[in-house]
Design a protein around this motif. Structure first.
Motif, mmCIF file in Angstrom:
data_model
loop_
_atom_site.group_PDB
_atom_site.id
_atom_site.type_symbol
_atom_site.label_atom_id
_atom_site.label_comp_id
_atom_site.label_asym_id
_atom_site.label_seq_id
_atom_site.Cartn_x
_atom_site.Cartn_y
_atom_site.Cartn_z
ATOM 1 N N GLU A 1 -26.548 -6.739 30.232
ATOM 2 C CA GLU A 1 -26.012 -6.909 31.582
ATOM 3 C C GLU A 1 -26.952 -7.702 32.490
ATOM 4 O O GLU A 1 -28.163 -7.501 32.451
ATOM 5 C CB GLU A 1 -25.773 -5.522 32.175
ATOM 6 N N ALA B 1 -22.801 -10.414 37.480
ATOM 7 C CA ALA B 1 -21.907 -10.552 36.311
ATOM 8 C C ALA B 1 -22.116 -11.866 35.558
ATOM 9 O O ALA B 1 -21.189 -12.400 34.957
ATOM 10 C CB ALA B 1 -20.457 -10.384 36.744
ATOM 11 N N HIS C 1 -23.540 -12.192 32.907
ATOM 12 C CA HIS C 1 -23.325 -11.970 31.472
ATOM 13 C C HIS C 1 -21.867 -12.186 31.070
ATOM 14 O O HIS C 1 -21.593 -12.537 29.930
ATOM 15 C CB HIS C 1 -23.797 -10.569 31.063
ATOM 16 N N HIS C 2 -20.952 -12.021 32.019
ATOM 17 C CA HIS C 2 -19.546 -12.272 31.684
ATOM 18 C C HIS C 2 -19.305 -13.762 31.452
ATOM 19 O O HIS C 2 -18.501 -14.152 30.610
ATOM 20 C CB HIS C 2 -18.629 -11.746 32.790
ATOM 21 N N ASN D 1 -16.804 -5.146 27.339
ATOM 22 C CA ASN D 1 -17.849 -5.547 28.281
ATOM 23 C C ASN D 1 -17.414 -5.439 29.741
ATOM 24 O O ASN D 1 -18.116 -5.952 30.627
ATOM 25 C CB ASN D 1 -18.274 -6.989 27.978
#
Ligand code: TRH
Length: 407
Positions: free
Chosen positions: A305, A309, A311-312, A337
């Motif tokens: 993470e 966000a 990581h998205h 996720n």
């Protein structure tokens, strides 16, 4: 320093364990391969020997700062203080900082005093995003000293540094996966019973935030028997709730179609075998994520993470590159996720049993896709060889341009 020909270089690799096992997991893998396959004299500086010992039980976590231990021919040093005195004689031909860790100021001073100066690389984290290709190999001048550091990015294209992969890995994996007796023996030694081995086997490695309880529920009410093997210490809360007991090694419970079993947290080498032995792997971070790709079996990635966000964005970039035509994989990965669309019509917003059923039904074509991806990734060469070739090119460039090493 690197000699013109023949002598394998020396290399110092600096690793700080931020959290978890990925930092040392990657550095240890790289160090071993540099030594074993290229004869490089590697010194691995690591600040957390306890984490290291979990992946590599031969490491002594009690070693003092001055003490060097030789582990699989790699010199391991406990990096405890940044004020240790270094001279140019202590500096390696190639200096690698992992993930932009700050090298000790005294080591940098010693690097600047070397003739020729060492090749200095910052080995970055893995991302499938496009900008990586533009930043790979970029130089960065030191603000005060005559030293230049280069960025080296792992990645999924030929314009990046590639992925860590040992030369014999593919052959070892194929041998193991084509030998049911070896798979059986390996799983039996982890305590996995025959009936559990006969079911669909899933390994589970994720961060505590993963929606594990929802997945367990979908598996429990699934149509076919499923065995979930979870290394001790992973998803502890969800595992213990499902077990109704402490999640220690050997704990097992069968409810509905799901058998959940806690296996030991394995040494790094054996973890590969677990991935090879399972039909589906849930992996996380960076290193297990890459190993799952080399296992050539369907996998779901729990990404580390990041703020805002970010990581998205990285997750979507990977999914796009990896399997843009595999809708069930996308839907389950996004949901796992927390990156799914709030839109009820979106497939990633479906209920868990449905998400899982769709993924499961797509397993066969996905398995073929995994094999093709593994072959494609191999064509980019491996990160270790690519890194050494780049270091040699930097050095040759420096010699050619001025006869003096740039940093
Ligand atoms: O431990 P991680 O979450 O590491 C993460 C990532 O590297 C992330 O990018 C980084 O920023 C963060 O750490 C600080 O997941 P990863 O990368 O998969 O590393 C886990 C290591 O543990 C890997 O080398 C595999 C190993 N492992 C074993 O050796 N035995 C086991 O039983 C298991 C479950 C893992």
């Amino acid at each position: 320093m690197l000699s013109t020909v023949h002598r394998a270089p020396s290399l110092a690799l600096f690793c700080k364990v931020v959290d978890n096992y990925g930092d040392i997991g990657i550095c240890w893998r790289l160090a071993r391969q540099l030594q074993r396959e290229h004869g490089v004299a590697v010194t691995l500086w690591v600040d957390d020997l306890v984490s290291f010992q979990r992946l590599c039980p031969q490491v002594s976590a009690a070693a003092g700062a001055q003490q060097q231990q030789l582990v699989e021919a790699v010199a391991v040093r406990h990096w405890r203080a940044d004020d240790e005195a270094f001279t140019p004689a202590d500096v390696a031909d190639i200096v690698v900082e992992f993930f932009g860790v700050d090298l000790p100021a005294t080591y940098i001073q010693a690097m600047a005093a070397c003739t020729p100066r060492p090749v200095w690389l910052n080995l970055e984290g893995l991302s499938a995003e496009e900008w990586v290709e533009g930043c790979h190999r970029l130089p960065s001048m030191h603000p005060r000293l005559p030293l230049t550091k280069h960025f080296f990015f792992p990645g999924f294209t030929e314009r990046t540094g590639g992925l860590l992969r040992e030369a014999a890995l593919g052959q070892q994996r194929r041998l193991f996966q084509s030998d049911p007796a070896a798979i059986d023996a390996f799983l039996a030694q982890l305590g996995v019973a025959a009936s559990e081995r006969a079911a669909c086997k899933v390994s589970l490695f994720c961060y505590p935030s993963a929606p594990v309880a929802a997945l367990f529920n979908a598996w429990e009410h699934g149509a076919a028997p499923l065995t979930c093997l979870v290394p001790e210490g992973v998803a502890v809360q969800a595992v213990e709730t499902f077990l109704g007991a402490p999640g220690s090694v050997g704990a097992v419970v069968r409810r509905g179609a799901l058998t959940l079993r806690v296996v030991p947290f394995l040494p790094q080498r054996d973890y590969d075998k677990l991935l090879w032995a399972c039909d589906i792997n849930f992996v996380r971070g960076e290193d297990s994520f890459v190993r799952a790709q080399w296992a050539a079996r369907p996998f779901i990635w729990h990404i580390y993470e990041q703020d805002e966000a970010l990581h998205h964005v990285k997750l979507r970039a990977f999914l796009e590159r990896y399997a843009c035509d595999q809708a069930p994989l996308h839907a389950l990965s996004l949901r796992w996720n927390g990156a799914h669309d709030a839109d009820a019509a979106s497939s990633s917003s479906a209920a868990w049993p449905e998400l899982w059923a769709r993924f499961d039904a797509a397993r066969l074509p996905m398995a073929r896709h995994c094999e093709r991806w593994e072959e494609r990734m191999r064509t980019h060469g491996d990160l270790t060889a690519n890194l050494l070739a780049f270091a040699a090119a930097v050095q040759a460039d420096a010699r050619q341009n001025s006869g003096i090493m740039p940093g």
